[in-house]
Design a protein around this motif. Structure first.
Motif, PDB file in Angstrom:
ATOM      1  N   ARG A   1       5.215   4.342  -5.859  1.00 31.84           N
ATOM      2  CA  ARG A   1       5.955   4.078  -4.618  1.00 31.84           C
ATOM      3  C   ARG A   1       5.838   2.610  -4.222  1.00 31.84           C
ATOM      4  O   ARG A   1       6.822   1.996  -3.779  1.00 31.84           O
ATOM      5  CB  ARG A   1       5.418   4.984  -3.511  1.00 31.84           C
ATOM      6  CG  ARG A   1       6.091   4.815  -2.166  1.00 31.84           C
ATOM      7  CD  ARG A   1       5.632   5.904  -1.206  1.00 31.84           C
ATOM      8  NE  ARG A   1       6.128   5.669   0.143  1.00 31.84           N
ATOM      9  CZ  ARG A   1       5.420   5.086   1.102  1.00 31.84           C
ATOM     10  NH1 ARG A   1       4.181   4.682   0.855  1.00 31.84           N
ATOM     11  NH2 ARG A   1       5.930   4.909   2.304  1.00 31.84           N
TER      12      ARG A   1
ATOM     13  N   ASP B   1       7.973   0.545  -6.597  1.00 34.30           N
ATOM     14  CA  ASP B   1       9.373   0.744  -6.203  1.00 34.30           C
ATOM     15  C   ASP B   1       9.740  -0.176  -5.048  1.00 34.30           C
ATOM     16  O   ASP B   1      10.820  -0.795  -5.041  1.00 34.30           O
ATOM     17  CB  ASP B   1       9.616   2.192  -5.774  1.00 34.30           C
ATOM     18  CG  ASP B   1       9.712   3.160  -6.943  1.00 34.30           C
ATOM     19  OD1 ASP B   1       9.687   2.705  -8.103  1.00 34.30           O
ATOM     20  OD2 ASP B   1       9.816   4.373  -6.689  1.00 34.30           O
ATOM     21  N   ASP B   2       8.859  -0.285  -4.067  1.00 35.82           N
ATOM     22  CA  ASP B   2       9.164  -1.101  -2.892  1.00 35.82           C
ATOM     23  C   ASP B   2       9.149  -2.591  -3.226  1.00 35.82           C
ATOM     24  O   ASP B   2       9.918  -3.366  -2.644  1.00 35.82           O
ATOM     25  CB  ASP B   2       8.181  -0.787  -1.769  1.00 35.82           C
ATOM     26  CG  ASP B   2       8.448   0.574  -1.129  1.00 35.82           C
ATOM     27  OD1 ASP B   2       9.560   1.113  -1.330  1.00 35.82           O
ATOM     28  OD2 ASP B   2       7.554   1.098  -0.441  1.00 35.82           O
TER      29      ASP B   2
ATOM     30  N   ARG C   1      12.448  -3.030  -4.852  1.00 33.10           N
ATOM     31  CA  ARG C   1      13.491  -3.023  -3.830  1.00 33.10           C
ATOM     32  C   ARG C   1      13.530  -4.353  -3.077  1.00 33.10           C
ATOM     33  O   ARG C   1      14.615  -4.825  -2.696  1.00 33.10           O
ATOM     34  CB  ARG C   1      13.254  -1.876  -2.846  1.00 33.10           C
ATOM     35  CG  ARG C   1      13.538  -0.489  -3.406  1.00 33.10           C
ATOM     36  CD  ARG C   1      13.504   0.558  -2.311  1.00 33.10           C
ATOM     37  NE  ARG C   1      13.676   1.897  -2.861  1.00 33.10           N
ATOM     38  CZ  ARG C   1      12.678   2.735  -3.094  1.00 33.10           C
ATOM     39  NH1 ARG C   1      11.428   2.375  -2.810  1.00 33.10           N
ATOM     40  NH2 ARG C   1      12.910   3.934  -3.605  1.00 33.10           N
ATOM     41  N   ASP C   2      12.363  -4.950  -2.864  1.00 27.81           N
ATOM     42  CA  ASP C   2      12.330  -6.244  -2.178  1.00 27.81           C
ATOM     43  C   ASP C   2      13.026  -7.313  -3.013  1.00 27.81           C
ATOM     44  O   ASP C   2      13.714  -8.183  -2.474  1.00 27.81           O
ATOM     45  CB  ASP C   2      10.884  -6.655  -1.887  1.00 27.81           C
ATOM     46  CG  ASP C   2      10.816  -7.976  -1.140  1.00 27.81           C
ATOM     47  OD1 ASP C   2      11.279  -8.044   0.010  1.00 27.81           O
ATOM     48  OD2 ASP C   2      10.308  -8.970  -1.720  1.00 27.81           O
TER      49      ASP C   2
ATOM     50  N   ARG D   1      16.564  -6.694  -2.515  1.00 29.66           N
ATOM     51  CA  ARG D   1      16.954  -7.097  -1.162  1.00 29.66           C
ATOM     52  C   ARG D   1      17.319  -8.575  -1.165  1.00 29.66           C
ATOM     53  O   ARG D   1      18.292  -8.996  -0.529  1.00 29.66           O
ATOM     54  CB  ARG D   1      15.795  -6.845  -0.188  1.00 29.66           C
ATOM     55  CG  ARG D   1      16.072  -7.333   1.248  1.00 29.66           C
ATOM     56  CD  ARG D   1      14.826  -7.214   2.113  1.00 29.66           C
ATOM     57  NE  ARG D   1      13.724  -8.024   1.598  1.00 29.66           N
ATOM     58  CZ  ARG D   1      13.603  -9.336   1.793  1.00 29.66           C
ATOM     59  NH1 ARG D   1      14.537 -10.005   2.461  1.00 29.66           N
ATOM     60  NH2 ARG D   1      12.561  -9.989   1.313  1.00 29.66           N
TER      61      ARG D   1
ATOM     62  N   VAL E   1      15.672   3.256  -7.139  1.00 29.30           N
ATOM     63  CA  VAL E   1      15.879   1.980  -6.448  1.00 29.30           C
ATOM     64  C   VAL E   1      17.333   1.521  -6.477  1.00 29.30           C
ATOM     65  O   VAL E   1      17.660   0.495  -5.862  1.00 29.30           O
ATOM     66  CB  VAL E   1      14.989   0.870  -7.045  1.00 29.30           C
ATOM     67  CG1 VAL E   1      13.525   1.282  -7.020  1.00 29.30           C
ATOM     68  CG2 VAL E   1      15.412   0.506  -8.472  1.00 29.30           C
TER      69      VAL E   1
ATOM     70  N   LEU F   1       5.005  -4.744   3.590  1.00 27.49           N
ATOM     71  CA  LEU F   1       4.832  -4.637   2.147  1.00 27.49           C
ATOM     72  C   LEU F   1       3.661  -5.486   1.675  1.00 27.49           C
ATOM     73  O   LEU F   1       2.871  -5.049   0.832  1.00 27.49           O
ATOM     74  CB  LEU F   1       6.118  -5.049   1.425  1.00 27.49           C
ATOM     75  CG  LEU F   1       6.092  -5.012  -0.110  1.00 27.49           C
ATOM     76  CD1 LEU F   1       5.746  -3.622  -0.623  1.00 27.49           C
ATOM     77  CD2 LEU F   1       7.430  -5.480  -0.687  1.00 27.49           C
TER      78      LEU F   1
END
Length: 264
Positions: free
Chosen positions: A70, A73-74, A77-78, A81, A102, A236
């Motif tokens: 997890r 994944d973040d 994702r950042d 982003r 993602v 994060l």
């Protein structure tokens, strides 16, 4: 008489237990670990394909894998982003379903793996032109040459799991090739495992990566900068800091430190 080597693409390759546990962690986290808020329908389907029952894994095995998955994944994702239509390359990630988790509808993804894994995954690949598969061997870096066609395209390379367990000689060669051939601002995510000490240089506040060998030798890669936890947006950054802090505290465990590098 010559014998022709064949394999059944319907039969799953012999994935390592840690890879299978990673699938199980993603598949069953929503049931067994609801506090994590982690859900992955693709992994649940893959667990059925691989005949992975929940009973074959303990919560103590699944929880750290699901929590770290997890977190990664973040971090990914950042990156997207910052670069919504960027490119990610997953190196030898086996039965990983990260793309489906993602995907923002714009990003591009290439999974690079050994031929047998690629042949098996082709039958189950996401049906989108933004996802592709490519075959290579772990000792081959020719795929880096193909990135020359993506000059100026924001790129993230994920060398997690088994890739980071190839040993210091292979990782040293990879970091050397990355230093010489990757374009500026390409980012890399690697595991610094207990047996593979990837650290940020400490002299005079330098942040380039160093590879520390068990015998005391140190290799320096000045063109690869180590991102600090403060480079992430909060919360994060705090999560990366906490996870890496726990990995440092439990040095004898298999919990790896996440190293985020950028070619400068």
């Amino acid at each position: 008489m010559k014998m022709k080597m064949t394999f059944n693409i319907e039969t799953a390759p012999s994935f390592a237990r840690r890879e299978l546990a990673g699938v199980a962690a993603c598949a069953y986290a929503s049931d067994a670990l609801p506090d994590l808020g982690f859900h992955d329908d693709e992994a649940r389907h893959l667990a059925r394909v691989l005949d992975l029952g929940r009973a074959g894994f303990t919560e103590q095995e699944l929880r750290p894998l699901a929590a770290r998955t997890r977190l990664v994944d973040d971090v990914v994702r950042d990156f997207f982003r910052r670069h919504p239509d960027g490119l990610a390359l997953g190196l030898f990630s086996g039965p990983c379903t990260r793309f489906s988790r993602v995907d923002n509808g714009l990003l591009h993804w290439i999974d690079i793996d050994v031929p047998r894994v690629i042949a098996w995954k082709l039958r189950r690949a996401p049906r989108t032109p933004r996802y592709a598969l490519a075959a290579a061997s772990p000792g081959c870096d020719h795929w880096i040459d193909q990135l020359s066609e993506a000059q100026g395209w924001p790129t993230l390379i994920l060398g997690l799991g088994l890739f980071s367990q190839l040993g210091p000689e292979r990782i040293s060669a990879f970091l050397t090739e990355a230093s010489l051939r990757l374009a500026t601002d390409v980012e890399l995510l690697l595991d610094a495992t207990p047996s593979l000490h990837l650290r940020a240089a400490t002299a005079r506040g330098a942040r380039h990566v160093e590879l520390h060998r068990n015998g005391g030798g140190v290799e320096s890669f000045p063109w690869l900068r180590v991102l600090d936890e403060t480079d992430y947006p909060e919360p994060l950054g705090a999560r990366v800091r906490a996870t890496n802090g726990l990995a440092r505290f439990l040095r004898r465990s298999q919990l790896p430190i996440l190293r985020h590098l950028r070619r400068v």
